[in-house]
Design an enzyme around this catalytic site. Sequence first.
Site, mmCIF file in Angstrom:
data_model
loop_
_atom_site.group_PDB
_atom_site.id
_atom_site.type_symbol
_atom_site.label_atom_id
_atom_site.label_comp_id
_atom_site.label_asym_id
_atom_site.label_seq_id
_atom_site.Cartn_x
_atom_site.Cartn_y
_atom_site.Cartn_z
ATOM 1 N N TYR A 1 -14.104 10.550 -0.982
ATOM 2 C CA TYR A 1 -13.031 10.215 -1.931
ATOM 3 C C TYR A 1 -13.071 11.099 -3.178
ATOM 4 O O TYR A 1 -12.103 11.130 -3.948
ATOM 5 C CB TYR A 1 -13.090 8.733 -2.326
ATOM 6 C CG TYR A 1 -12.514 7.834 -1.237
ATOM 7 C CD1 TYR A 1 -11.223 7.337 -1.340
ATOM 8 C CD2 TYR A 1 -13.244 7.509 -0.103
ATOM 9 C CE1 TYR A 1 -10.677 6.527 -0.352
ATOM 10 C CE2 TYR A 1 -12.713 6.717 0.898
ATOM 11 C CZ TYR A 1 -11.429 6.226 0.766
ATOM 12 O OH TYR A 1 -10.883 5.433 1.756
ATOM 13 N N ARG B 1 0.850 -1.205 0.000
ATOM 14 C CA ARG B 1 0.000 0.000 0.000
ATOM 15 C C ARG B 1 0.883 1.253 0.000
ATOM 16 O O ARG B 1 0.594 2.225 -0.708
ATOM 17 C CB ARG B 1 -0.905 -0.006 1.237
ATOM 18 C CG ARG B 1 -1.620 1.314 1.441
ATOM 19 C CD ARG B 1 -2.531 1.267 2.639
ATOM 20 N NE ARG B 1 -3.174 2.539 2.891
ATOM 21 C CZ ARG B 1 -4.111 2.725 3.812
ATOM 22 N NH1 ARG B 1 -4.510 1.713 4.562
ATOM 23 N NH2 ARG B 1 -4.660 3.899 3.996
ATOM 24 N N HIS C 1 -16.297 4.568 -3.871
ATOM 25 C CA HIS C 1 -15.383 5.691 -3.672
ATOM 26 C C HIS C 1 -15.507 6.758 -4.773
ATOM 27 O O HIS C 1 -14.554 7.504 -5.040
ATOM 28 C CB HIS C 1 -13.920 5.213 -3.538
ATOM 29 C CG HIS C 1 -13.670 4.509 -2.226
ATOM 30 N ND1 HIS C 1 -12.427 4.069 -1.830
ATOM 31 C CD2 HIS C 1 -14.507 4.171 -1.207
ATOM 32 C CE1 HIS C 1 -12.514 3.506 -0.639
ATOM 33 N NE2 HIS C 1 -13.771 3.536 -0.238
HETATM 34 C C1 G6P Z 1 -12.612 3.700 4.483
HETATM 35 C C2 G6P Z 1 -12.772 3.153 3.095
HETATM 36 C C3 G6P Z 1 -12.063 1.830 2.992
HETATM 37 C C4 G6P Z 1 -10.626 1.981 3.387
HETATM 38 C C5 G6P Z 1 -10.484 2.641 4.743
HETATM 39 C C6 G6P Z 1 -9.032 3.039 4.955
HETATM 40 O O1 G6P Z 1 -13.235 2.852 5.358
HETATM 41 O O2 G6P Z 1 -14.111 3.011 2.747
HETATM 42 O O3 G6P Z 1 -12.138 1.365 1.675
HETATM 43 O O4 G6P Z 1 -10.014 0.718 3.429
HETATM 44 O O5 G6P Z 1 -11.256 3.801 4.835
HETATM 45 O O6 G6P Z 1 -8.766 3.232 6.289
HETATM 46 P P1 G6P Z 1 -7.238 3.238 6.800
HETATM 47 O O7 G6P Z 1 -7.326 3.373 8.258
HETATM 48 O O8 G6P Z 1 -6.646 1.921 6.342
HETATM 49 O O9 G6P Z 1 -6.584 4.391 6.100
#
Ligand code: G6P
Length: 422
Positions: free
Chosen positions: A242, A93, A198
Amino acid sequence: MKQLILTVIGGGSTYTPELVEGIIKGFEVFPVKELRLVDIDEEKLNIVGSLVRRMVESSNVPIKLSLTTDRKKALEGADFVVSQIRVGGIRARIKDERIPLEFGVIGQETTGAGGFANALRTIPVMLDIAKDIEELTNNAWLINFTNPSGIVTEALLRFSKVKTIGLCNVPINFFYRFANILGVDISDIYLDYVGLNHLSWVRRVYCRGNDVTNKILENVKDGLSQKERGIVELINMIPNSYLHYYYFKDEVLEAQKSSERTRGEIVLEVEEKLLEKYKDESLKEKPPELSQRGGAHYSDAAVELMKSIYLDRRDIQIVNVMNNGSITDLPDNGVVEVPCVISGNGAMPISMGRLEPFIKGLAQTVKYYEQLTVESAVEGDIKKAKQALLIHPLVGAKAVAEGLLEKILEENKTFLPQFFGR
Ligand code: G6P
């Protein structure tokens, strides 16, 4: 009442206690007799699994918990499968967030070039999982949270026979937010909601038969910065957060360039702390620190969806499904995020009609980008991969698309058998 077997792929995720909390709470109407957590990372699985075991034991629900690294074993006879994997882990990531910045474009795990790289890595693995689900389960439903959720869901619906529904926590969070503003229950609210995962817009909000859009818009605007308020006033809709990456592209890029750490780098640290916390034998519930992650209410979304399938409830929830004409301006064979009737037969999209001129172009372009991405990920087709990046609104120039693709393929080589062979 038939008792159920639920398999969670990516069960070693630090998010799992959130899901398990929802399963425990929902046990009376959604009786999971066996909960199987499967993960390739045995160490994480054992840490997360031990907290889950304490949660189950202290709640006194008769759920049999098993932890395994053997996916096939975990899928045997399952009724529901939740997928929440991250191919390449947080390290991959971070690359998805960093590589695009080298080419002067936004780096994000689901949106733009980062989401594209994520999709290339993830789609082949998800199609392998789908094969196992087809062979081994009790014709299970696959609830897909794996990101990029809309793109992965489209790959599954087009290239496997598994009964898949794509899910995200953004829609349910809109429900909670609006219900809170109005002081009502989320079941009192109906959203006219269109778009892709998103990349969606709340066009209108209804509460017990009344159109309350203006009240919600005013309230939402109060909590925004001036420039964000400007966009809500311009489109008169509530955008998915998003969409920030598109509507404030230049500002986001500058902010990303000047910030020391990417979100993935922050998450890496949050994860380490969470895992330390999970090791504490006296902890028997989801710790408050988990709210530092973005996945709030994802368990409610999952459990509500599975309940409605299991109980044939025929209520309306916003999920990712094949468009099949719901949004007339988007292709029928593409996945969209829209309100659907959820029953024992799955998710049937409601007719949402046309898109307004000022959202249509963006939705169409991103949809065709997604379709090209799916096809290139499945076929290992370089040309389609280049075309996908070329048309993406956050990339959109030949030299950038080609340079990015070369770097993405090189940096993700070990995860891309479709391009490099096994
Ligand atoms: C939201 C989005 C998810 C994403 C998450 C990221 O819930 O809908 O698709 O995975 O945020 O959260 P993070 O804590 O991993 O940045």
